[in-house]
Design an enzyme around this catalytic site. Structure first.
Site, PDB file in Angstrom:
ATOM      1  N   SER A 281       0.827  -1.208   0.000  1.00  0.00           N
ATOM      2  CA  SER A 281       0.000   0.000   0.000  1.00  0.00           C
ATOM      3  C   SER A 281       0.865   1.264   0.000  1.00  0.00           C
ATOM      4  O   SER A 281       1.686   1.455  -0.900  1.00  0.00           O
ATOM      5  CB  SER A 281      -0.964  -0.054   1.201  1.00  0.00           C
ATOM      6  OG  SER A 281      -1.960   0.922   1.100  1.00  0.00           O
TER       7      SER A 281
ATOM      8  N   ASP B 173     -10.040  -4.509  -4.736  1.00  0.00           N
ATOM      9  CA  ASP B 173      -9.519  -3.606  -3.701  1.00  0.00           C
ATOM     10  C   ASP B 173     -10.428  -2.381  -3.626  1.00  0.00           C
ATOM     11  O   ASP B 173     -10.629  -1.684  -4.622  1.00  0.00           O
ATOM     12  CB  ASP B 173      -8.086  -3.189  -4.075  1.00  0.00           C
ATOM     13  CG  ASP B 173      -7.355  -2.473  -2.951  1.00  0.00           C
ATOM     14  OD1 ASP B 173      -8.020  -1.778  -2.159  1.00  0.00           O
ATOM     15  OD2 ASP B 173      -6.119  -2.587  -2.884  1.00  0.00           O
TER      16      ASP B 173
ATOM     17  N   HIS C 112      -8.015  -5.183  -0.222  1.00  0.00           N
ATOM     18  CA  HIS C 112      -6.782  -4.470   0.129  1.00  0.00           C
ATOM     19  C   HIS C 112      -6.059  -5.281   1.207  1.00  0.00           C
ATOM     20  O   HIS C 112      -6.138  -4.974   2.397  1.00  0.00           O
ATOM     21  CB  HIS C 112      -7.126  -3.056   0.615  1.00  0.00           C
ATOM     22  CG  HIS C 112      -5.939  -2.139   0.665  1.00  0.00           C
ATOM     23  ND1 HIS C 112      -5.264  -1.752  -0.469  1.00  0.00           N
ATOM     24  CD2 HIS C 112      -5.291  -1.549   1.700  1.00  0.00           C
ATOM     25  CE1 HIS C 112      -4.270  -0.955  -0.132  1.00  0.00           C
ATOM     26  NE2 HIS C 112      -4.257  -0.825   1.183  1.00  0.00           N
TER      27      HIS C 112
END
Length: 232
Positions: free
Chosen positions: A118, A173, A205
């Site tokens: 991320s 996601d 995610h």
């Protein structure tokens, strides 16, 4: 000041290093534990040290200014807004010290990989493509760059060989949209980066076992064991 990095030492002779940057609000210890849970084992190698730094706590605008362990601030979680350059650049300086520490310990720069999950993947792309184009490679899991990213601006005026990018993204996601990751990959390719993009259906995610196994294979390919030279 950020706490000391969490380190997974190699089982044998240390000849290469991976710097793995966690996602927003996590810690080095936290992302290492998450990886271990998903893989059912540590991300461990005979010859590679895996370093998991923790970002210093700072006010984070998407959390209404609450303190969070984030690599940099964002005006909002979107690919269509300016980057928070001041905090990104201050963290690039801090992480450069980590790279320099490995070099001081005898690891060649082209035997160091940087990457993350991320926000950590985004941070790694800034670090490598703007400041350390001679590292072995970059990996970004569920990550993206803003449409007007300084990374793109830096690469438009670049003519040197760039580190290879290994990128993964879940198709469902909901926080960092799949299309943002895909667009990042296409733009970097158009600017001369050799990049792969692995799609993971039905992945939110998060990290996934086969994704981490693909990453481990790629790390080993980029940082193979070195043969010890002997004079006979």
């Amino acid at each position: 000041m950020a706490p000391s990095p969490h380190v997974a030492s190699p089982a044998g002779r240390h000849t290469a290093s991976v710097i793995f940057l966690h996602g927003s609000g996590d810690t080095g210890q936290g992302v290492r534990a998450w990886i271990k849970q998903v893989l059912s084992q540590d991300l461990a190698f005979q010859h590679i040290k895996v370093i998991y730094p923790t970002a210093p706590a700072r006010p984070y605008t998407p959390m209404k200014g609450a303190l969070s362990t984030v690599w940099f601030d964002r005006y909002k979680i979107s690919n269509d807004c300016p980057e928070h350059i001041e905090t990104i650049d201050s963290m690039c300086k801090l992480l450069t010290e980590l790279i320099n520490e490995e070099i001081k310990n005898g690891i060649q720069k082209d035997r160091i990989l940087v990457g993350g999950f991320s926000m950590g993947g985004c941070m790694a792309m800034h670090l490598a493509y703007r400041y350390h184009q001679d590292v072995a490679g970059v990996f970004a899991l569920s990550s993206f760059l803003n449409k007007t990213s300084l990374v793109y601006q830096a690469l438009r005026t670049n003519d040197s060989i760039l580190p290879e990018l290994f990128q993964c993204h879940g198709t469902i996601d909901e926080l960092v949209l799949y299309s943002w990751g895909e667009e990042t990959n296409k733009t970097l390719k158009s600017l001369g980066v050799t990049a792969s993009f692995l799609s993971f259906p039905n992945l939110y995610h998060e990290l996934k076992k086969d994704e981490l196994e693909e990453l481990r294979t790629w790390i080993f390919k980029k940082l193979p064991e070195e043969m010890i030279k002997t004079n006979k």
